[in-house]
Design a protein around this motif. Structure first.
Motif, PDB file in Angstrom:
ATOM      1  N   PRO A  75      -7.354 -10.426 -26.332  1.00 62.35           N
ATOM      2  CA  PRO A  75      -8.041 -10.752 -27.802  1.00 62.35           C
ATOM      3  C   PRO A  75      -6.869 -10.830 -28.901  1.00 62.35           C
ATOM      4  N   GLY A  76      -5.636 -10.533 -28.721  1.00 64.93           N
ATOM      5  CA  GLY A  76      -4.870 -10.819 -29.853  1.00 64.93           C
ATOM      6  C   GLY A  76      -4.924  -9.696 -30.638  1.00 64.93           C
TER       7      GLY A  76
ATOM      8  N   GLY B  13      -7.547 -13.393 -34.816  1.00 68.81           N
ATOM      9  CA  GLY B  13      -6.544 -13.012 -33.589  1.00 68.81           C
ATOM     10  C   GLY B  13      -5.963 -14.330 -33.069  1.00 68.81           C
ATOM     11  N   THR B  14      -4.634 -14.079 -32.574  1.00 72.97           N
ATOM     12  CA  THR B  14      -4.115 -15.385 -32.096  1.00 72.97           C
ATOM     13  C   THR B  14      -3.420 -14.549 -30.714  1.00 72.97           C
ATOM     14  N   ALA B  15      -3.715 -15.221 -29.531  1.00 71.42           N
ATOM     15  CA  ALA B  15      -2.720 -14.266 -28.412  1.00 71.42           C
ATOM     16  C   ALA B  15      -2.210 -15.393 -27.526  1.00 71.42           C
ATOM     17  N   GLU B  16      -0.794 -15.359 -27.473  1.00 73.56           N
ATOM     18  CA  GLU B  16       0.000 -16.242 -26.823  1.00 73.56           C
ATOM     19  C   GLU B  16      -0.263 -15.899 -25.310  1.00 73.56           C
ATOM     20  N   PHE B  17      -0.346 -17.053 -24.204  1.00 71.63           N
ATOM     21  CA  PHE B  17      -0.517 -16.893 -22.933  1.00 71.63           C
ATOM     22  C   PHE B  17       0.262 -18.160 -22.200  1.00 71.63           C
ATOM     23  N   GLY B  18       0.588 -18.075 -20.968  1.00 65.92           N
ATOM     24  CA  GLY B  18       1.218 -19.052 -20.127  1.00 65.92           C
ATOM     25  C   GLY B  18       2.794 -19.261 -20.374  1.00 65.92           C
ATOM     26  N   ASN B  19       3.460 -20.025 -19.499  1.00 70.33           N
ATOM     27  CA  ASN B  19       4.826 -20.144 -19.777  1.00 70.33           C
ATOM     28  C   ASN B  19       5.331 -21.440 -20.504  1.00 70.33           C
ATOM     29  N   ASP B  20       4.368 -22.180 -21.255  1.00 72.59           N
ATOM     30  CA  ASP B  20       4.917 -23.373 -22.163  1.00 72.59           C
ATOM     31  C   ASP B  20       5.770 -22.632 -22.984  1.00 72.59           C
TER      32      ASP B  20
ATOM     33  N   THR C 294      -1.986 -20.646 -27.093  1.00 69.41           N
ATOM     34  CA  THR C 294      -2.600 -19.359 -27.693  1.00 69.41           C
ATOM     35  C   THR C 294      -4.238 -19.777 -27.599  1.00 69.41           C
ATOM     36  N   HIS C 295      -4.691 -18.283 -27.519  1.00 62.54           N
ATOM     37  CA  HIS C 295      -6.123 -18.319 -27.672  1.00 62.54           C
ATOM     38  C   HIS C 295      -6.234 -17.908 -29.139  1.00 62.54           C
ATOM     39  N   ALA C 296      -7.443 -18.552 -29.626  1.00 58.81           N
ATOM     40  CA  ALA C 296      -7.622 -18.405 -31.020  1.00 58.81           C
ATOM     41  C   ALA C 296      -9.189 -17.557 -31.342  1.00 58.81           C
ATOM     42  N   TRP C 297      -8.834 -16.655 -31.822  1.00 60.03           N
ATOM     43  CA  TRP C 297     -10.149 -15.456 -32.134  1.00 60.03           C
ATOM     44  C   TRP C 297     -10.581 -15.396 -33.384  1.00 60.03           C
ATOM     45  N   ILE C 298     -11.670 -15.183 -33.710  1.00 61.10           N
ATOM     46  CA  ILE C 298     -11.996 -14.403 -35.025  1.00 61.10           C
ATOM     47  C   ILE C 298     -13.555 -13.670 -34.868  1.00 61.10           C
ATOM     48  N   VAL C 299     -13.490 -12.449 -35.368  1.00 61.33           N
ATOM     49  CA  VAL C 299     -14.833 -11.716 -35.522  1.00 61.33           C
ATOM     50  C   VAL C 299     -15.361 -11.495 -36.958  1.00 61.33           C
ATOM     51  N   ALA C 300     -16.526 -11.329 -37.046  1.00 61.36           N
ATOM     52  CA  ALA C 300     -16.876 -11.085 -38.541  1.00 61.36           C
ATOM     53  C   ALA C 300     -18.269 -10.285 -38.366  1.00 61.36           C
ATOM     54  N   THR C 301     -18.640  -9.738 -39.689  1.00 61.89           N
ATOM     55  CA  THR C 301     -19.799  -9.017 -39.791  1.00 61.89           C
ATOM     56  C   THR C 301     -20.306  -9.556 -41.150  1.00 61.89           C
ATOM     57  N   HIS C 302     -21.597  -9.785 -41.162  1.00 68.18           N
ATOM     58  CA  HIS C 302     -22.242 -10.401 -42.134  1.00 68.18           C
ATOM     59  C   HIS C 302     -23.581 -10.105 -42.132  1.00 68.18           C
TER      60      HIS C 302
ATOM     61  N   VAL D  79     -11.767 -19.893 -28.983  1.00 66.38           N
ATOM     62  CA  VAL D  79     -11.201 -21.053 -28.334  1.00 66.38           C
ATOM     63  C   VAL D  79     -10.069 -20.967 -27.556  1.00 66.38           C
ATOM     64  N   GLU D  80     -10.218 -21.169 -26.244  1.00 66.70           N
ATOM     65  CA  GLU D  80      -9.072 -20.868 -25.230  1.00 66.70           C
ATOM     66  C   GLU D  80      -7.766 -21.328 -25.659  1.00 66.70           C
ATOM     67  N   GLU D  81      -7.635 -22.660 -26.001  1.00 66.76           N
ATOM     68  CA  GLU D  81      -6.329 -23.290 -26.297  1.00 66.76           C
ATOM     69  C   GLU D  81      -6.447 -23.714 -27.818  1.00 66.76           C
ATOM     70  N   GLY D  82      -6.396 -22.539 -28.768  1.00 67.14           N
ATOM     71  CA  GLY D  82      -6.897 -23.064 -29.977  1.00 67.14           C
ATOM     72  C   GLY D  82      -5.871 -22.944 -31.455  1.00 67.14           C
TER      73      GLY D  82
END
Length: 689
Positions: A409-410, A638-645, A650-658, A667-670
C-alpha cells in the motif's frame, strides 16, 4: 416354499408316508440312507405340487433388476429378439441420462401366464418421477420369458418413441443495488446459432463454419458442437444484447439454418457493469456440470465468477423438468409430435440484495475507462460500511482487483503508523526527524522525488504526514514495534475478517513480527504488508467513522445456505513487495517499545488522523483536492515500488474521506499516487457530488 395349493405353502402340514415305505426306511436306517430317501420323497412331492409361482416371482425380480441396470440382454424375451430388446431399452432411456430404480410387485398367475406391476422411480434433475407399468411373463418349458412391448418401459410408450428430458428454466433471481434498484434483471437478448431442423444434414457443417466466421467463434469447435447435436437441435453460438453493424439479422438468416431467437437473460445494465464483482450468467460448461453433483445438466444456465457463481444455488432456483416421448423421424422435414410423460414446476430463484450504488459504480467505471494498467476504485459509506462502488478497470482484464488484489500500500499505510505512534504518546504536533535519507542494516531509504526541502529536518508529525516523509516514519520504528503496526491496522478494520461483506475479498495482511530492514519497510507500507483497494478504503472509512468499519456488500447473504464454488479469498494478484529504497550500509539499533494494543480506534484518535489527512490537502501534495465542492476532503497518497526494473515500477494509491464517503483509488503501474491516482480521485469525487 412358494406355490398355490401346495401342502408346504405356509400351512406346515405333517408329512404322510405309506407304511411300506416306513418299513423300507427302517431297514435302510442302519445303512445311513434314510435321510437321503426322505429328501427324495420331499423333493418329488414339491415338484409334483409346484404351480410355477416361485419361478415366476424369480423371473419378475430378475426383470426388475435388469431394467434397473439398463441391461436385459441375458433374459428370455418373446416378441422381440433379446439383443434388439436390449438396444431398444437403452435407446428409450438414453435421453434421461440416469438409471431407474425398478421393483416388481405382486405376481398374479393364470396357468402359464404371470402378470405383475413394475414400479419405476427416477431422479430427474431435482424432481422424482415415479410410475408403474404392467409386465407379462409366459412359461415355455421350464423358463419364464418376458413379453416385450415398449409399454413395459413406460405406460403409453409406442414403438419407435424415445424419452428425453426438457428443462423448464426457473426464473433466475435478480441482483439489486442500494434502495432495491435492479442491477441484474431479465433483459432482451438474441440467441444466434444453427437450427438443424432448417438445414439439410449434408449442409450442416458448412453452415456451422459460416456462422462461426460471422460470430467470431472457433470454427472447428463450433462445427463439432453442431455435428454432435441431434437433428432437432438449435446449437447456440452467441448471445447478443442487440444486433451490430457486423452481425445483422439479414447476415444470420443468409446462412442455411441460421437463426436468431428473441429471448431474455439475467444481465447487468451494460456488458461491463461491475462484471468482475457480479460475474456473469451463461450455459453451464462441461466442467461445471461435472462438479455440480447432478444439479446441472447440459443446456442449464448458471453463474460464472463473482456473486453470480458464489450465490448460484440461491439465484438459480430449481428448474422444472419435462419428460417427453419423441417418435422416430422417418423422412426429411417431418416435424414429429411429442407426448409429455412427466412434468414438474420450476421454483424461482431468490433475489440477492446488495449495497451497490448504481450511479457511483457506473461513475467509477467511467473514471477508470481510459486507464491502461490494472486499476480499481472502491467507495464505502463510513457510517454503515456499505460498499457503494467496487470497480476494476479494463486493464484488470476481468479480474476483481477492487476486492481481491494484493499489493503493497505504500505511504497510505502511514495512517496505520500514525495511529500506532499516537498510542505511544505522539500527537499531530509532535516533532519528528525527517532526513533526506536513512540507512537501516545496509539498506538506504529515501523520500520521493520532489520532496520539499522546507519539510526536512525536525518537523511536526502533521507536516511529515502531509508531505509523506518516508525517513521520519522509518525513524519511528524504534518506538513502534511490528506487532503494534499489526494491532493498529486491525484497530482500523484492516487485516481482519469481514463477516458482513458477503463476497470473497482480501482485507489486507500485516505481519505481526519483523525486524531490521523488513520492519523499516513495513513503516512505509512495503515489505510484507499487503492491501487490497477494499482494505485501503476500509482504513479511510474507519477514520471518517471514528470506529472500525466492517464492510458490507450483500445484505441477505444468510439466505444462501450453501454458497457454491466459492472463490479463494487469497487468490488475488501476486503479492508485490519492495519499497522506495536503495542498498547501502550502516545500522540502527532498536530501543525498547511499548506492548501492542488491541483496542479499536477511538473518536479522539480518528479526529487526530482526520486533522493530518486534511493537512495533505491544505498544505501537502494533494492540494488539487481543495477544489472538490462540498465537505472538505481529507486524503493520503501512496507510492510503492515493485519488481526488478531500474527504475522500478510503482503502484499508485490515494485514499480520501469526503463527508460520509471514503474512497480508495489504485493503479497497478501508475507512477506517483498524487499525480496518477490523485486526478482520478478528484474526477470521481467532483462528479459524485
Amino acid at each position: 416354499m412358494a406355490g398355490g395349493g401346495c401342502p408346504f405353502n405356509g400351512h406346515h402340514k405333517k408329512l404322510s408316508v405309506e407304511p411300506g415305505i416306513m418299513s423300507q426306511m427302517g431297514k435302510l436306517r442302519k445303512h445311513g440312507l434314510v435321510l437321503g430317501l426322505v429328501s427324495l420323497v420331499m423333493a418329488g412331492s414339491l415338484t409334483a405340487c409346484d404351480d410355477g409361482r416361485a419361478g415366476a416371482e424369480g423371473a419378475a425380480k430378475q426383470l426388475a433388476s435388469s431394467l434397473s441396470a439398463l441391461d436385459v440382454g441375458s433374459l428370455a424375451v418373446e416378441g422381440k429378439d433379446a439383443a434388439a430388446a436390449n438396444d431398444q431399452l437403452k435407446a428409450v432411456f438414453e435421453g434421461l441420462e440416469a438409471k431407474p430404480s425398478v421393483a416388481s410387485g405382486d405376481v398374479k398367475l393364470d396357468g402359464d401366464t404371470a402378470t405383475f406391476p413394475l414400479n419405476y422411480s427416477w431422479n430427474i434433475g431435482s424432481a422424482k418421477w415415479e410410475y408403474s407399468s404392467e409386465a407379462t411373463l409366459k412359461k415355455s418349458g421350464d423358463k419364464w420369458a418376458v413379453q416385450w412391448t415398449p409399454a413395459l418401459l413406460a405406460p403409453e410408450l409406442s414403438e419407435g418413441e424415445t424419452l428425453s428430458v426438457k428443462t423448464v428454466p426457473a426464473q433466475r433471481g435478480q441482483i439489486l443495488g442500494a434502495g432495491d434498484a435492479p442491477i441484474v434483471e431479465d433483459r432482451p437478448v438474441f440467441r444466434v446459432g444453427i437450427d438443424k431442423t432448417k438445414v439439410p444434414a449434408e449442409q450442416a457443417d458448412a453452415s456451422a463454419r459460416a456462422m462461426a466466421a460471422l460470430l467470431g467463434l472457433d470454427a472447428e469447435e463450433y462445427a463439432k458442437q453442431v455435428a454432435a447435436s441431434g437433428p432437432q437441435a438449435f446449437v447456440e453460438g452467441l448471445v447478443l444484447r442487440a444486433y451490430t453493424a457486423e452481425i445483422t439479422e439479414a447476415k444470420i438468416e443468409a446462412i442455411p439454418g441460421g437463426s436468431s431467437i428473441l429471448d431474455s437473460m439475467a444481465l447487468a445494465p451494460t456488458r461491463t457493469f461491475a462484471r468482475a464483482l457480479l460475474g456473469s450468467v451463461g450455459q453451464a460448461s462441461a466442467e461445471q456440470i461435472e462438479n455440480s453433483n447432478g444439479a446441472l445438466r447440459a443446456g442449464d444456465t448458471t453463474g460464472t465468477g463473482g456473486l453470480q457463481q458464489k450465490y448460484d444455488s440461491l439465484l438459480r432456483g430449481k428448474d422444472g423438468v419435462e419428460v417427453v416421448a419423441t417418435p422416430e423421424v422417418k423422412s426429411q422435414g417431418e416435424t414429429p409430435g411429442t407426448k409429455v410423460f412427466f412434468s414438474s414446476l420450476p421454483a424461482p430463484g431468490t433475489t440477492l440484495k446488495t449495497t451497490l450504488d448504481l450511479k457511483l459504480q457506473q461513475l467509477a467505471e467511467e473514471t477508470l475507462a481510459g486507464v491502461g494498467p490494472a486499476s480499481a476504485i472502491v467507495a464505502l459509506k463510513p457510517s454503515t460500511g456499505a460498499v457503494l462502488a467496487a470497480a476494476s478497470g479494463p486493464g484488470s482484464n476481468g479480474y476483481n482487483t477492487a476486492l481481491l488484489g494484493q499489493y503493497a500500500p505504500g505511504s497510505t499505510f502511514k495512517i496505520v503508523d500514525s495511529l500506532a505512534m499516537f498510542r505511544n504518546g505522539a500527537t499531530p504536533d509532535s516533532k519528528v526527524e525527517c532526513p533526506s535519507t536513512l540507512t537501516v542494516d545496509g539498506r538506504t531509504f529515501k523520500n520521493a522525488e520532489g520532496y520539499p526541502e522546507s519539510s526536512l529536518g525536525s518537523v511536526a508529525l502533521r507536516d511529515a504526514f502531509a508531505h509523506s516523509c518516508n525517513t521520519a516514519f522509518i525513524n519511528a520504528r524504534d518506538s513502534v514495534s511490528q506487532d503494534q503496526l499489526e494491532s493498529a491496522a486491525q484497530a482500523l478494520g484492516v487485516a481482519v475478517e469481514a463477516p458482513k461483506l458477503g463476497a470473497d475479498a482480501f482485507l489486507g495482511s500485516v505481519p505481526g513480527a519483523a525486524e531490521g530492514t523488513e520492519h523499516a519497510a513495513s513503516m512505509i507500507g512495503q515489505g510484507k504488508v499487503l492491501f487490497s483497494p477494499l482494505s485501503a478504503a476500509v482504513m479511510a472509512a474507519s477514520v471518517a467513522n471514528g470506529a472500525p468499519v466492517s464492510p458490507q456488500l450483500v445484505l441477505n447473504a444468510d439466505a444462501a445456505q450453501n454458497p457454491e464454488t466459492d472463490q479463494d479469498p487469497s487468490a488475488g494478484a501476486k503479492p508485490t513487495e519492495g519499497g522506495t529504497a536503495s542498498p547501502s550500509s550502516a545500522s540502527v539499533s532498536a530501543v525498547p517499545v511499548s506492548p501492542a494494543s488491541t483496542k479499536p480506534i477511538t473518536k479522539e484518535e480518528a479526529a487526530a488522523l482526520s486533522d493530518m489527512m486534511r493537512a495533505v490537502v491544505t498544505s501537502g501534495h494533494a492540494g488539487f483536492l481543495a477544489e472538490v465542492p462540498g465537505t472538505p476532503v481529507g486524503a493520503k497518497t501512496g507510492t510503492a515500488e515493485f519488481g526488478n526494473d531500474n527504475p522500478p515500477k510503482t503502484h499508485a494509491w490515494i485514499v480520501a474521506t469526503h463527508g460520509d464517503l471514503a474512497v480508495a483509488v489504485f493503479v497497478e503501474e501508475g507512477g506517483l499516487g498524487a499525480t496518477t491516482s490523485g486526478p482520478l480521485l478528484k474526477s470521481f469525487l467532483t462528479a459524485a457530488g
